[in-house]
Design a protein around this motif. Sequence first.
Motif, PDB file in Angstrom:
ATOM      1  N   ASP A  49       0.813  -1.226   0.000  1.00 49.09           N
ATOM      2  CA  ASP A  49       0.000   0.000   0.000  1.00 49.09           C
ATOM      3  C   ASP A  49       0.845   1.274   0.000  1.00 49.09           C
ATOM      4  O   ASP A  49       0.368   2.330  -0.415  1.00 49.09           O
ATOM      5  CB  ASP A  49      -0.939  -0.004   1.223  1.00 49.09           C
ATOM      6  CG  ASP A  49      -2.037  -1.060   1.085  1.00 49.09           C
ATOM      7  OD1 ASP A  49      -2.241  -1.555  -0.044  1.00 49.09           O
ATOM      8  OD2 ASP A  49      -2.680  -1.401   2.097  1.00 49.09           O
ATOM      9  N   ARG A 119      -6.154  -5.962   3.327  1.00 50.20           N
ATOM     10  CA  ARG A 119      -6.928  -6.940   2.547  1.00 50.20           C
ATOM     11  C   ARG A 119      -6.440  -6.983   1.092  1.00 50.20           C
ATOM     12  O   ARG A 119      -6.302  -8.057   0.508  1.00 50.20           O
ATOM     13  CB  ARG A 119      -8.423  -6.589   2.613  1.00 50.20           C
ATOM     14  CG  ARG A 119      -9.320  -7.606   1.926  1.00 50.20           C
ATOM     15  CD  ARG A 119     -10.785  -7.213   2.034  1.00 50.20           C
ATOM     16  NE  ARG A 119     -11.624  -7.995   1.139  1.00 50.20           N
ATOM     17  CZ  ARG A 119     -12.196  -9.149   1.431  1.00 50.20           C
ATOM     18  NH1 ARG A 119     -11.999  -9.699   2.615  1.00 50.20           N
ATOM     19  NH2 ARG A 119     -12.968  -9.773   0.561  1.00 50.20           N
ATOM     20  N   ARG A 120      -6.150  -5.823   0.519  1.00 50.05           N
ATOM     21  CA  ARG A 120      -5.682  -5.792  -0.863  1.00 50.05           C
ATOM     22  C   ARG A 120      -4.330  -6.485  -1.011  1.00 50.05           C
ATOM     23  O   ARG A 120      -4.102  -7.244  -1.955  1.00 50.05           O
ATOM     24  CB  ARG A 120      -5.585  -4.331  -1.357  1.00 50.05           C
ATOM     25  CG  ARG A 120      -5.285  -4.218  -2.856  1.00 50.05           C
ATOM     26  CD  ARG A 120      -4.728  -2.866  -3.237  1.00 50.05           C
ATOM     27  NE  ARG A 120      -3.441  -2.587  -2.610  1.00 50.05           N
ATOM     28  CZ  ARG A 120      -2.280  -3.109  -3.014  1.00 50.05           C
ATOM     29  NH1 ARG A 120      -2.228  -3.927  -4.049  1.00 50.05           N
ATOM     30  NH2 ARG A 120      -1.160  -2.807  -2.383  1.00 50.05           N
ATOM     31  N   GLU A 121      -3.410  -6.210  -0.065  1.00 50.58           N
ATOM     32  CA  GLU A 121      -2.079  -6.845  -0.098  1.00 50.58           C
ATOM     33  C   GLU A 121      -2.204  -8.367   0.040  1.00 50.58           C
ATOM     34  O   GLU A 121      -1.516  -9.124  -0.651  1.00 50.58           O
ATOM     35  CB  GLU A 121      -1.205  -6.284   1.030  1.00 50.58           C
ATOM     36  CG  GLU A 121      -0.780  -4.834   0.820  1.00 50.58           C
ATOM     37  CD  GLU A 121      -0.178  -4.197   2.074  1.00 50.58           C
ATOM     38  OE1 GLU A 121       0.506  -3.170   1.944  1.00 50.58           O
ATOM     39  OE2 GLU A 121      -0.395  -4.730   3.199  1.00 50.58           O
ATOM     40  N   GLU A 123      -4.793 -10.215  -0.752  1.00 47.34           N
ATOM     41  CA  GLU A 123      -5.357 -10.771  -1.991  1.00 47.34           C
ATOM     42  C   GLU A 123      -4.283 -10.869  -3.068  1.00 47.34           C
ATOM     43  O   GLU A 123      -4.179 -11.888  -3.768  1.00 47.34           O
ATOM     44  CB  GLU A 123      -6.523  -9.906  -2.486  1.00 47.34           C
ATOM     45  CG  GLU A 123      -7.104 -10.434  -3.795  1.00 47.34           C
ATOM     46  CD  GLU A 123      -8.323  -9.672  -4.287  1.00 47.34           C
ATOM     47  OE1 GLU A 123      -8.756  -9.952  -5.426  1.00 47.34           O
ATOM     48  OE2 GLU A 123      -8.851  -8.809  -3.550  1.00 47.34           O
ATOM     49  N   GLU A 124      -3.462  -9.838  -3.195  1.00 52.33           N
ATOM     50  CA  GLU A 124      -2.411  -9.845  -4.224  1.00 52.33           C
ATOM     51  C   GLU A 124      -1.400 -10.965  -3.961  1.00 52.33           C
ATOM     52  O   GLU A 124      -0.966 -11.653  -4.894  1.00 52.33           O
ATOM     53  CB  GLU A 124      -1.707  -8.477  -4.263  1.00 52.33           C
ATOM     54  CG  GLU A 124      -0.983  -8.259  -5.578  1.00 52.33           C
ATOM     55  CD  GLU A 124      -0.459  -6.838  -5.755  1.00 52.33           C
ATOM     56  OE1 GLU A 124       0.704  -6.701  -6.166  1.00 52.33           O
ATOM     57  OE2 GLU A 124      -1.219  -5.884  -5.477  1.00 52.33           O
TER      58      GLU A 124
END
Length: 421
Positions: A49, A119-121, A123-124
């Motif tokens: 992020d 959450r984005r990290e 998922e990636e």
Amino acid sequence: MSVMGTTFLESVLQTLKRSIELGGYPQEVYEILSRPQRIITVNIPVRMDNGKIQVFTGYRVQHNNALGPYKGGIRFHPEVMLDEVIALATVMTLKNALNGLPYGGGKGAIAVDPKKLSRRELEELSRGYARALAPFIGPETDIPAPDVGTNPQIMAWMVDEYSKIAGRNVPGVFTAKPAVLWGNPVREYSTGFGVAVWAREAAKKLWGGIEGKTVAVQGFGNVGYWAAYWLTKMGARVVAVSDIGGGVYNPNGIDLTAAKAVTDKTGTVANYDSTGTRKITNEELLELPVDILVPAAVENVIHRGNANNIKAKLIVEGANGPTTADAEEILHKKGVWILPDLAANAGGVVVSYLEWVENLQWYFWTEEETRNRLEAILMNTFNRVMTRWNKLGPANVTIREAAYVEAVDRIYNAMKVRGWI
């Protein structure tokens, strides 16, 4: 991870070697099973992020596929060590063989603390791992599932990523997915349910039944909570529970619904309070005066430094490898029954198998049908292990060794007819 000098992998290999000798199998069986067929190391770059790239190291250990595709979980943990992943993959080969599943064993891991990722990290990272492993996994090749630090949402991202690469939906490549993505609702509580079934069956042999027997559960996560839940439904009395934040003890019993609510709200069951309840440490929980002890947290918590202080007559391993080999020797001499991980906590992989069968045929059973199939497989395994144990001689052989012999027997016969040995 090592306590008092014995690593988890060393403990697994010691027991494997002894079980091969006990079963009278050729030395070549140990030569093959003491090392994995393949170790895959992947490095996954993730844009964090803050805009910077961080590279995470992941593994997939494919141990043995004599009985079918590799099968085993993926753990996200900051202290991942390759030898631990090898040990877990080895245990999966034996666990799947023991329970009559058409699988070999595998295990995956990424060195990461998932709690520190957004959450984005997360998922990636999950999608990156699925992409990196895509050439080596598949419904007929290697079927991963969740383990420590992973969950159905992570499996959903991974199955979606794999399906994108394949160009079609491939639900059977990962198990323990959310129900809406072809998962099975029993999977959430299956491991804990299996622990309870094994405890109930052993209690019948030890005491004539489980009703009224006192239980302490170390680890109040998915496995520990559901083990406690089902044991209570079966008539046992759960008097102590703990998690990473500490534990609580009440000789009159713990209200599990209230304890779970406190855990969900505050992050630890140690904040649970009621009349007659006192706070205890994880170490103290292991030494309480209870009938049944369920270590459902991490490996090597029962070691030769505390084995003599354990008062439970029955230990049911909810976690993988919670008892070291030297501790088991001490406890066996004391007449303690230890129901080993590859048998007692196999409920999860058994339901993963049932989910995989559903996915391959696009046909689904009800929750009750699945649970009945699960219980039937667990009972069958329990009876086979007890028969093998009695045949080998309970005075000189542990239940774990009997389970290993039962598992090795199936793998040996598969390797023999294939012409591997």
